[in-house]
Design a protein around this motif. Sequence first.
Motif, PDB file in Angstrom:
ATOM      1  N   ALA A  29     -34.962  11.613  43.037  1.00  0.00           N
ATOM      2  CA  ALA A  29     -33.477  11.118  42.627  1.00  0.00           C
ATOM      3  C   ALA A  29     -33.475  12.676  41.757  1.00  0.00           C
ATOM      4  O   ALA A  29     -32.402  13.102  42.439  1.00  0.00           O
ATOM      5  CB  ALA A  29     -33.554  10.514  41.665  1.00  0.00           C
ATOM      6  N   VAL A  30     -33.913  13.357  41.451  1.00  0.00           N
ATOM      7  CA  VAL A  30     -34.023  14.904  41.035  1.00  0.00           C
ATOM      8  C   VAL A  30     -33.870  15.292  42.058  1.00  0.00           C
ATOM      9  O   VAL A  30     -33.465  16.660  42.154  1.00  0.00           O
ATOM     10  CB  VAL A  30     -34.889  15.315  40.055  1.00  0.00           C
ATOM     11  CG1 VAL A  30     -34.723  16.763  39.822  1.00  0.00           C
ATOM     12  CG2 VAL A  30     -34.889  14.359  38.541  1.00  0.00           C
ATOM     13  N   ILE A  31     -35.169  15.929  42.640  1.00  0.00           N
ATOM     14  CA  ILE A  31     -35.064  16.482  44.424  1.00  0.00           C
ATOM     15  C   ILE A  31     -33.808  16.096  45.035  1.00  0.00           C
ATOM     16  O   ILE A  31     -33.013  17.024  45.186  1.00  0.00           O
ATOM     17  CB  ILE A  31     -36.433  16.235  44.816  1.00  0.00           C
ATOM     18  CG1 ILE A  31     -37.174  16.673  44.760  1.00  0.00           C
ATOM     19  CG2 ILE A  31     -35.877  16.318  46.373  1.00  0.00           C
ATOM     20  CD1 ILE A  31     -39.158  16.318  44.682  1.00  0.00           C
ATOM     21  N   SER A  32     -33.179  14.701  45.047  1.00  0.00           N
ATOM     22  CA  SER A  32     -31.822  14.565  45.835  1.00  0.00           C
ATOM     23  C   SER A  32     -30.878  15.112  45.291  1.00  0.00           C
ATOM     24  O   SER A  32     -29.901  15.458  45.958  1.00  0.00           O
ATOM     25  CB  SER A  32     -31.892  13.033  46.008  1.00  0.00           C
ATOM     26  OG  SER A  32     -33.324  12.541  47.244  1.00  0.00           O
ATOM     27  N   PHE A  37     -26.271  19.820  45.062  1.00  0.00           N
ATOM     28  CA  PHE A  37     -25.824  20.763  44.000  1.00  0.00           C
ATOM     29  C   PHE A  37     -26.023  22.283  45.182  1.00  0.00           C
ATOM     30  O   PHE A  37     -24.907  22.925  45.696  1.00  0.00           O
ATOM     31  CB  PHE A  37     -26.551  21.176  43.085  1.00  0.00           C
ATOM     32  CG  PHE A  37     -25.829  20.178  41.849  1.00  0.00           C
ATOM     33  CD1 PHE A  37     -24.431  20.298  42.004  1.00  0.00           C
ATOM     34  CD2 PHE A  37     -26.892  19.283  41.339  1.00  0.00           C
ATOM     35  CE1 PHE A  37     -24.204  19.465  40.501  1.00  0.00           C
ATOM     36  CE2 PHE A  37     -26.711  18.337  40.710  1.00  0.00           C
ATOM     37  CZ  PHE A  37     -25.439  18.520  39.806  1.00  0.00           C
ATOM     38  N   MET A  38     -26.827  22.025  45.975  1.00  0.00           N
ATOM     39  CA  MET A  38     -27.586  23.043  47.158  1.00  0.00           C
ATOM     40  C   MET A  38     -26.350  23.199  48.275  1.00  0.00           C
ATOM     41  O   MET A  38     -26.219  23.916  48.731  1.00  0.00           O
ATOM     42  CB  MET A  38     -28.485  23.360  47.213  1.00  0.00           C
ATOM     43  CG  MET A  38     -30.129  23.714  46.041  1.00  0.00           C
ATOM     44  SD  MET A  38     -29.421  24.961  45.478  1.00  0.00           S
ATOM     45  CE  MET A  38     -29.814  25.961  46.660  1.00  0.00           C
ATOM     46  N   ALA A  44     -22.324  23.822  54.637  1.00  0.00           N
ATOM     47  CA  ALA A  44     -21.534  22.751  55.602  1.00  0.00           C
ATOM     48  C   ALA A  44     -20.812  21.947  54.491  1.00  0.00           C
ATOM     49  O   ALA A  44     -20.332  20.380  54.832  1.00  0.00           O
ATOM     50  CB  ALA A  44     -23.415  22.193  55.300  1.00  0.00           C
ATOM     51  N   ALA A  45     -20.604  21.865  53.373  1.00  0.00           N
ATOM     52  CA  ALA A  45     -19.971  21.625  52.143  1.00  0.00           C
ATOM     53  C   ALA A  45     -18.378  20.897  53.098  1.00  0.00           C
ATOM     54  O   ALA A  45     -18.881  19.686  52.971  1.00  0.00           O
ATOM     55  CB  ALA A  45     -19.410  21.837  51.435  1.00  0.00           C
ATOM     56  N   GLU A  46     -17.879  22.168  53.522  1.00  0.00           N
ATOM     57  CA  GLU A  46     -16.377  22.279  53.862  1.00  0.00           C
ATOM     58  C   GLU A  46     -16.548  20.700  55.107  1.00  0.00           C
ATOM     59  O   GLU A  46     -15.544  19.528  54.950  1.00  0.00           O
ATOM     60  CB  GLU A  46     -15.346  23.391  53.674  1.00  0.00           C
ATOM     61  CG  GLU A  46     -14.191  23.280  54.654  1.00  0.00           C
ATOM     62  CD  GLU A  46     -13.228  22.925  53.321  1.00  0.00           C
ATOM     63  OE1 GLU A  46     -12.518  21.584  53.426  1.00  0.00           O
ATOM     64  OE2 GLU A  46     -14.198  22.905  52.333  1.00  0.00           O
TER      65      GLU A  46
END
Length: 64
Positions: A29-32, A37-38, A44-46
């Motif tokens: 879960a932490v890695i996900s 966040f990255m 690719a966020a938009e």
Amino acid sequence: MVLSVSALVLFGAIVFIFIRNKQLKTSHAVISALFGFMLSASTAAEPIKNFLSSVAKSLQSFSG
């Protein structure tokens, strides 16, 4: 903003259920979360945001 908050709550609930059912380890879960966040800071966020918005609008048109 409403879509992103509701999506955040939805995905948070799914992660919580997986952790509770021992199907998702806390480290996974932490890695996900770190990956998310990255990804939000990448180019690719938009397109992802646009895709989720169009899916939400489609679902909204089905519901009424």
